[in-house]
Design an enzyme around this catalytic site. Structure first.
Site, PDB file in Angstrom:
ATOM      1  N   SER A 146      58.857 -10.658  92.549  1.00 29.14           N
ATOM      2  CA  SER A 146      59.409 -10.727  93.894  1.00 29.14           C
ATOM      3  C   SER A 146      58.464 -10.057  94.900  1.00 29.14           C
ATOM      4  O   SER A 146      57.301 -10.425  94.995  1.00 29.14           O
ATOM      5  CB  SER A 146      60.804 -10.091  93.925  1.00 29.14           C
ATOM      6  OG  SER A 146      61.448 -10.320  95.156  1.00 29.14           O
ATOM      7  N   ASP A 211      66.599 -20.423  92.640  1.00 29.90           N
ATOM      8  CA  ASP A 211      66.395 -19.123  93.290  1.00 29.90           C
ATOM      9  C   ASP A 211      66.995 -19.170  94.698  1.00 29.90           C
ATOM     10  O   ASP A 211      66.537 -19.927  95.552  1.00 29.90           O
ATOM     11  CB  ASP A 211      64.906 -18.804  93.354  1.00 29.90           C
ATOM     12  CG  ASP A 211      64.632 -17.352  93.714  1.00 29.90           C
ATOM     13  OD1 ASP A 211      65.355 -16.814  94.576  1.00 29.90           O
ATOM     14  OD2 ASP A 211      63.707 -16.757  93.144  1.00 29.90           O
ATOM     15  N   HIS A 240      67.127 -15.712  91.241  1.00 27.94           N
ATOM     16  CA  HIS A 240      66.045 -14.812  91.626  1.00 27.94           C
ATOM     17  C   HIS A 240      65.788 -13.703  90.608  1.00 27.94           C
ATOM     18  O   HIS A 240      64.655 -13.280  90.440  1.00 27.94           O
ATOM     19  CB  HIS A 240      66.346 -14.189  92.995  1.00 27.94           C
ATOM     20  CG  HIS A 240      65.205 -13.395  93.558  1.00 27.94           C
ATOM     21  ND1 HIS A 240      64.010 -13.978  93.934  1.00 27.94           N
ATOM     22  CD2 HIS A 240      65.063 -12.067  93.799  1.00 27.94           C
ATOM     23  CE1 HIS A 240      63.195 -13.046  94.382  1.00 27.94           C
ATOM     24  NE2 HIS A 240      63.806 -11.883  94.320  1.00 27.94           N
TER      25      HIS A 240
END
Length: 381
Positions: A146, A211, A240
């Site tokens: 991320s 996601d 995610h």
């Protein structure tokens, strides 16, 4: 302007959770230990000074069978205590040494979280690997999840002999999470889209098709821009922060590590570039693209609009009378006014983007910890 922009971005992009652990320092040995996480004899805890004046906490997990070392950068709403079990599993499953660290303002690290501080943080962790654990650059894999893809790619651009990079649920840039943009704005953060073409080593990209925070288009575009792309992993139904729960996750990572270990160690920049070709042969994705040469391989790239326009004007100048100085001045002033108007519009769009970026980042903060707990629970079962 840069300092103010960084400060605004920090407030919107970083959501440090309440520290999930404490630290204990043995008075005799001066060794640190994490309190509140499962005890592990393999874990070594360090307090590292950074060049920006704060210190960070880092954990090194030693695997006796390892030939490679992973430097892991976590997401924006977790800390070392919450990530400890996953890092342990990553080390065991992949047979690698691994170092994880907390950004400034996360866990028990001091300072305030910011883009520039995360760059200093990963640099301090990398320096620790080289100096304390004597790990060579060519034996290190950078892994960013991320927002952790930001410091990961920043460091990767400065390491020509780096072994490999892994990107999980990575972002093209901060503002691109909210907007489809062709150009990078001055106030954007973590401009990964502009950095990844300069990475020389093999890159593995992992992303979930569902996601809800960072659209899969980010992962796919990053993969397309890689110079040395490895077969990506698009996890069908993955969100995610639950990708570790999919059986294909560790299976594909193991396959990647195995492929990397078979490559010659990049002893120099020239060898690093020549080593890219064997990796492409190992990647099934690249085999399917073999018949279509990349932009860098084409003999003559297609000229840009500006180049074509310049060529046309040059030809016209040979055929038409010379334009007067007055007309040239008028044209130049018109162009300058047009550019000023365009820049003003871009900045206004960027300011509006900040508010929506903040809303997006807050949604990441709400989901990351819960998703992580679910993942660890599933993995444990």
């Amino acid at each position: 302007m840069g300092g103010a922009t960084s400060s605004i971005a920090a407030k919107l992009a970083f959501f440090p959770p309440e520290p999930s652990y404490n630290i204990n320092i043995d008075e005799q040995t001066q060794k640190c230990r994490l309190i509140g996480v499962p005890h592990s004899e393999k874990a070594e805890v360090s307090m590292l000074d950074t060049k920006r004046g704060h210190y960070i906490l880092a954990v090194y997990l030693k695997n006796p069978s390892a030939s490679l070392t992973v430097l892991y950068s976590h997401g924006n709403a977790a800390d070392l205590g919450q990530m400890f079990m996953f890092l342990t599993e990553l080390s065991d499953q992949l047979c690698v040494n691994i170092m994880g660290y907390d950004y400034a303002g996360y866990g028990r690290s001091t300072g305030e979280p910011s883009e520039q501080n995360t760059y200093a943080d990963i640099e301090a962790a990398y320096t620790c690997l080289k100096e304390k654990y004597e790990v060579k650059e060519e034996d290190i894999i950078l892994y960013g999840q991320s927002i952790g893809s930001g410091p990961t790619l920043e460091l990767a651009t400065r390491l020509p002999r780096l072994r490999a990079v892994i990107l999980q649920s990575a972002i093209l840039s901060g503002l691109r999470v909210m907007y489809r943009m062709k150009r990078t704005l001055w106030l954007d953060i973590y401009k990964n889209v502009d950095k990844i073409p300069h990475i020389l080593c093999p890159v593995l990209v992992i992303h979930g098709t569902e996601d809800e925070v960072v659209d899969i288009s980010h992962g796919k575009r990053l993969w397309e821009l890689c110079k040395d792309k490895y077969e990506p992993l698009w996890l069908n139904g993955g969100s995610h922060c639950n990708l570790q729960a999919f059986p294909q996750f560790f299976k594909h990572l193991k396959k990647f590590i195995s492929a990397i270990e078979k490559l010659p160690r990049p002893e120099s920049t020239e060898l690093n570039q020549s080593a890219n070709q064997p990796m492409k042969q190992l990647s099934t994705a690249d085999q399917s693209e073999k018949s279509r040469p990349s932009t860098s391989q084409r003999e003559k790239p297609r000229p840009s609009f500006g180049q074509r326009e310049k060529s046309r004007l040059s030809a016209d100048s040979r055929e038409k009378p010379r334009i007067s100085a007055d007309k040239r001045d008028k044209s130049r002033k018109s162009t300058e006014l047009s550019l000023k108007a365009r820049n003003s519009t871009d900045q206004e769009r960027g300011r509006n983007s900040i508010d929506r970026l903040g809303e997006m980042m807050r949604s990441v903060a709400m989901c990351n910890v819960d998703c992580l707990k679910q993942t660890v629970s599933i993995s444990g079962d």
